[in-house]
Design an enzyme around this catalytic site. Structure first.
Site, PDB file in Angstrom:
ATOM      1  N   HIS A 182      74.247  -3.483 -67.841  1.00  0.00           N
ATOM      2  CA  HIS A 182      74.117  -4.768 -67.256  1.00  0.00           C
ATOM      3  C   HIS A 182      75.077  -5.370 -66.388  1.00  0.00           C
ATOM      4  O   HIS A 182      76.221  -5.369 -67.014  1.00  0.00           O
ATOM      5  CB  HIS A 182      73.757  -5.657 -68.633  1.00  0.00           C
ATOM      6  CG  HIS A 182      73.250  -6.987 -68.233  1.00  0.00           C
ATOM      7  ND1 HIS A 182      71.981  -7.267 -68.053  1.00  0.00           N
ATOM      8  CD2 HIS A 182      73.953  -8.124 -67.645  1.00  0.00           C
ATOM      9  CE1 HIS A 182      71.660  -8.652 -67.645  1.00  0.00           C
ATOM     10  NE2 HIS A 182      72.959  -9.030 -67.441  1.00  0.00           N
ATOM     11  N   CYS A 183      74.719  -5.639 -65.295  1.00  0.00           N
ATOM     12  CA  CYS A 183      75.807  -5.820 -64.237  1.00  0.00           C
ATOM     13  C   CYS A 183      75.908  -7.683 -64.132  1.00  0.00           C
ATOM     14  O   CYS A 183      74.929  -8.195 -63.684  1.00  0.00           O
ATOM     15  CB  CYS A 183      75.718  -5.490 -62.886  1.00  0.00           C
ATOM     16  SG  CYS A 183      76.921  -5.909 -61.675  1.00  0.00           S
ATOM     17  N   PRO A 184      76.814  -8.239 -64.687  1.00  0.00           N
ATOM     18  CA  PRO A 184      76.793  -9.828 -64.390  1.00  0.00           C
ATOM     19  C   PRO A 184      76.734 -10.196 -62.998  1.00  0.00           C
ATOM     20  O   PRO A 184      76.338 -11.231 -62.522  1.00  0.00           O
ATOM     21  CB  PRO A 184      77.986 -10.214 -65.117  1.00  0.00           C
ATOM     22  CG  PRO A 184      79.031  -8.975 -65.246  1.00  0.00           C
ATOM     23  CD  PRO A 184      78.215  -7.738 -65.187  1.00  0.00           C
ATOM     24  N   ASN A 187      73.255 -10.194 -62.099  1.00  0.00           N
ATOM     25  CA  ASN A 187      72.545 -11.040 -63.131  1.00  0.00           C
ATOM     26  C   ASN A 187      71.136 -10.132 -63.426  1.00  0.00           C
ATOM     27  O   ASN A 187      70.243 -10.719 -63.553  1.00  0.00           O
ATOM     28  CB  ASN A 187      72.050 -12.315 -62.442  1.00  0.00           C
ATOM     29  CG  ASN A 187      71.660 -13.316 -63.671  1.00  0.00           C
ATOM     30  OD1 ASN A 187      71.984 -13.271 -64.924  1.00  0.00           O
ATOM     31  ND2 ASN A 187      70.545 -14.193 -63.346  1.00  0.00           N
TER      32      ASN A 187
END
Length: 359
Positions: A182-184, A187
């Site tokens: 999951h890449c912040p 998002n």
């Protein structure tokens, strides 16, 4: 005399009796407290008893509030990180157009001007396209309704069939097909349908930062030397526009160099994973499986790896030579091979491999 002795003896017997009674009461109170403690401990143990409980389960239960906080904070900060990427990228593009491009048009020969205009705009187009596609394209999720999808396990959180290479994202609270992480900064989860967009964005952003850093190196040295003279006595006579130009160039070079180092390392890491035909999560799973089989004298083989060159062709969706231009060097919205639910033999791989399932 005898009366006094009798009275004294009676008083002493009364004191001893009182001491015995007080001691007995204190002992009885301590005994009752001990019994209550044992009873409470037994009740609590009966409510929480589980034959599968171990130290790992206890630690996971204790850290569950922290996991919940991190998941929700990461989900909220994802919007902030996306806005930060847009603001920083826009500031670099504005400095290039306002400060660097006029110098290029005035000082460079026509050949170098054409090169900078062509490469710079192509790189910018690829960055914008792949970042937009990475944040707007869903990574892919297993179907919620009943279907004939081949599953290798049941998700403990979704309580639904989980296909091969799918994993649960605690931030999105859903299973993701071929989940990488999951890449912040997006998002969004990086999964089956947007993995190529994510890697392409990282690659072209690194290339753009390296290009800006190399192109502005000489101007950066002059601007940095000029800034060092601001505090001399007497100070140099720089106008506000000149000071803003110097600081903008230094800001551009420092930011591009920092991003090129950090993002370049991340891009190389993902390039190595793509070469081996695995994701970030599968790397840890395959490492444990490789160690387990090694102890038994066996060799682990990744069922989703088709060789170095073939892995890149499968990842980029290159089936013909023309696709290197239309699907890699130019923006393309073509879908990846497979549906993410089953992993059939890709058409671009000439040597068939024995299909395996990895849990």
């Amino acid at each position: 005399m005898r009366t006094r002795q009798r009275a004294f003896s009676a008083v002493m017997r009364l004191c001893v009796k009182c001491l015995r009674v007080g001691r007995w009461r204190r002992f009885r109170l301590a005994w009752r407290l001990q019994q209550l403690w044992r009873y409470g401990h037994l009740c609590l143990g009966s409510l929480l008893y589980n034959s599968f409980t171990n130290s790992d389960v206890v630690l996971d239960s204790l850290f569950e509030p922290i996991y919940w906080l991190v998941d929700h904070v990461t989900r909220w900060f994802g919007v902030v990180f996306v806005a930060l990427v847009i603001v920083l990228t826009s500031s670099i593009v504005a400095i290039v157009y306002i400060c660097l491009l006029p110098l290029i048009l005035q000082t460079y020969p026509p050949g170098w001007i054409c090169w900078h205009l062509a490469y710079g705009h192509w790189n910018l187009l690829m960055i914008l396209f792949h970042y937009y596609m990475a944040i707007t394209t869903p990574p892919g999720h297993p179907p919620q309704a009943k279907s004939n999808t081949v599953a290798v396990s049941i998700c403990r959180k979704c309580i639904s069939p989980k296909p091969a290479r799918a994993h649960h994202c605690s931030i999105c609270n859903r299973c993701v097909l071929k989940m990488d992480h999951h890449c912040p900064w997006l998002n969004n989860c990086v999964g089956h349908y947007n993995h190529r967009y994510f890697f392409s964005f990282c690659l072209f952003m690194t290339m753009g930062c390296v290009y800006c850093g190399i192109s502005s190196w000489d101007i950066f040295r002059e601007a940095y030397a000029a800034i060092q003279t601001y505090y001399q006595t007497p100070p140099p006579t720089f106008s506000f526009r000149q000071r803003a130009f110097h600081k903008s160039i230094v800001y551009l070079w420092v930011l591009c160099s920092s991003v090129a180092l950090a993002l370049g390392a991340l891009t190389l890491w993902h390039a190595a994973l793509i070469t081996r035909g695995e994701t970030s999560i599968e790397r840890h799973i395959n490492k444990k499986e490789r160690q387990r089989l090694q102890k038994k004298g066996r060799v682990f083989r990744n069922p989703y790896s088709y060789g170095t060159w073939a892995n890149w062709k499968v990842f980029l969706g290159v089936d013909t030579h023309r696709h290197w231009l239309t699907r890699v060097l130019l923006p393309s919205t073509h879908l990846p091979h497979g549906t993410g639910l089953s992993w059939d033999h890709p058409p671009c791989v000439t040597e068939p491999r024995t299909p395996l399932l990895a849990i």
